[in-house]
Design a protein around this motif. Structure first.
Motif, PDB file in Angstrom:
ATOM      1  N   LEU A 103       0.800  -1.222   0.000  1.00 29.12           N
ATOM      2  CA  LEU A 103       0.000   0.000   0.000  1.00 29.12           C
ATOM      3  C   LEU A 103       0.837   1.278   0.000  1.00 29.12           C
ATOM      4  O   LEU A 103       0.376   2.332  -0.427  1.00 29.12           O
ATOM      5  N   TRP A 161      -4.773   5.430  -3.068  1.00 30.65           N
ATOM      6  CA  TRP A 161      -4.845   5.312  -1.602  1.00 30.65           C
ATOM      7  C   TRP A 161      -6.253   5.674  -1.145  1.00 30.65           C
ATOM      8  O   TRP A 161      -6.864   4.982  -0.330  1.00 30.65           O
ATOM      9  N   ARG A 184      -2.069   9.371   5.469  1.00 31.17           N
ATOM     10  CA  ARG A 184      -1.566   8.065   5.029  1.00 31.17           C
ATOM     11  C   ARG A 184      -1.005   7.243   6.190  1.00 31.17           C
ATOM     12  O   ARG A 184       0.061   6.629   6.087  1.00 31.17           O
TER      13      ARG A 184
END
Ligand SMILES: NC(=O)c1ccc[n+]([C@@H]2O[C@H](COP(=O)([O-])OP(=O)(O)OC[C@H]3O[C@@H](n4cnc5c(N)ncnc54)[C@H](O)[C@@H]3O)[C@@H](O)[C@H]2O)c1
Ligand SMILES: [Zn+2]
Length: 384
Positions: free
Chosen positions: A186, A194, A226
């Motif tokens: 990821l 994302w 994030r």
């Protein structure tokens, strides 16, 4: 008259693993999945890898080779990994399916061998389809690498490609042998990818789990920064809800409703109208905003709840509106055709999920087009 009756049940079982660095030498998940499949001897493996992953994880292919080497009493790599351009292009080109079938033939991949797909939802859908039709079904392991594929598309039983200009027109229901979600993938996602899959989590939370919705709202700033732990929390619960749903009632969608497809009738049409410039998850965010607004306009949910959902979607950086929502032909909104196409895809009566309240969906069989167009107008305003 004479009749021979036939009836049987086929049981499917597969696990979805959550891990880190799936092909590091000490990670045994992949080898154990294969060791425990009930077959004997070395298993042949053919890999198909998303180009976006191969480019951003340059150590991946050498790692896979070393891993297979280390476990060579059990695993045998057949051919070089097939690298395929990721994204919707992979589902629009039927030649890729043919190339995989060709590889199955060339490398003697049999029903005890494996086709392993590593990539985003598009690659997984295309490879899953090829694996399902080769020899009427070759064993298949999915290693999803995007948020959307780890929390939704990759953990389910559907595959398919786009034909006749329609999403997922050609495909099958075919459970994988296993799904392995590796969180390390990821970190290299683009900002859009994302964010994109977060909409699927909002979707299940809105129709089934108010607590999960509150958790997503609380985690929103972390998701925007994030934060990988916040994302893993979101992925785990979302994947769990999709998996539970599939086992629950109608895994192969024999009925006319698709309860988890809240916001999806317009999302599919929007993707098609924009030639996939709008990604699936982004289209779903707009579709959720639209059907939540519609639910408010017809009096199902109150204004406060409606605004809460709109605020969450907007704060995560999603658009609420796209100009394609307002495209018309002969004075009719093209997006509204998505209702009919959604019904055709499922068969039977039109069944659309709306919101009865936050955390609870309700199915309806009729949509008032005028109110839907009013909802589009509201989103256009709110998006400014
Ligand atoms: N089968 C199902 O049940 C189901 C459900 C929902 C969605 N889908 C399908 O999933 C598809 C969308 O999947 P998606 O959102 O995962 O996007 P995607 O597969 O379109 O991939 C998006 C981009 O990310 C790149 N990429 C993938 N992993 C990466 C990584 N770790 N690092 C950097 N780049 C990476 C890809 O190369 C691609 O360019 C759609 O086709 C949709 O229809 C299927
Ligand atoms: Zn979806």
């Amino acid at each position: 008259m004479s009749v021979i009756e036939q009836s049987f049940t086929v049981k499917f079982e597969y696990k979805t693993y959550f891990t880190k660095e799936v092909f590091s030498p000490e990670n045994e998940i992949f080898r154990n999945v294969i060791a425990q499949d009930g077959s004997k001897g070395r298993r042949k493996l053919f890999f198909v890898i998303d180009e976006g992953v191969a480019q951003t994880h340059s150590a991946l292919i050498p790692q896979i080779k070393a891993y297979i080497n280390k476990n060579n009493e059990l695993l045998e790599l057949r051919g070089e990994p097939f690298i395929v351009e990721g994204g919707e292009a992979a589902k629009n080109d039927i030649n890729l399916v043919n190339q995989i079938l060709q590889a199955v033939n060339d490398y003697a991949i049999c029903r005890h061998s494996y086709i392993i797909a590593i990539g985003g939802g598009a690659i997984l859908d295309m490879v899953g389809f090829a694996a399902a039709i080769a020899h009427r079904g070759v064993k298949h392991i999915r290693i999803p690498t995007t948020v959307l594929s780890q929390n939704d598309s990759g953990v389910g039983v559907k595959n398919g490609i786009n034909t006749f200009g329609k999403k997922n027109f050609t495909g099958t229901f075919r459970p994988p042998q296993a799904v392995i979600n590796d969180t390390n993938f990821l970190v290299t996602l683009s900002e859009r990818d994302w964010r994109s899959g977060i909409s699927e989590a909002i979707k299940v939370a809105l129709i089934k789990d108010k607590d999960f919705l509150e958790q997503i709202i609380a985690d929103m700033p972390l998701l925007n920064q994030r934060d990988i732990q916040a994302m893993n929390r979101l992925i785990y619960r979302c994947a769990e809800m999709h998996i539970q749903h599939i086992a629950g009632k109608d895994p192969f969608e024999m009925g006319s409703s698709r309860p988890l497809d809240f916001g999806h009738w317009s999302a599919h049409k929007l993707e098609q109208l924009t030639h996939h410039d709008v990604k699936h998850g982004e289209a779903v965010a707009i579709g959720i905003a639209l059907d939540t607004t519609y639910s408010f306009l017809i009096g199902l949910i109150g204004e406060e709840d409606w605004k809460k959902v709109i605020h969450l979607i907007k704060s995560l950086g999603f658009a609420l509106y796209h100009p394609a929502l307002s495209l018309t032909e002969d004075n009719h909104h093209l997006i509204i055709k998505g209702l009919q196409e959604f019904r055709e895809h499922l068969g039977g009566e039109l069944t659309i999920m709306l919101l009865e309240r936050l955390g609870k969906g309700i199915e309806v069989h009729q949509i008032d087009n005028y109110v839907m167009v009013e909802a589009i107008g509201k989103l256009c305003e709110l998006n400014k």
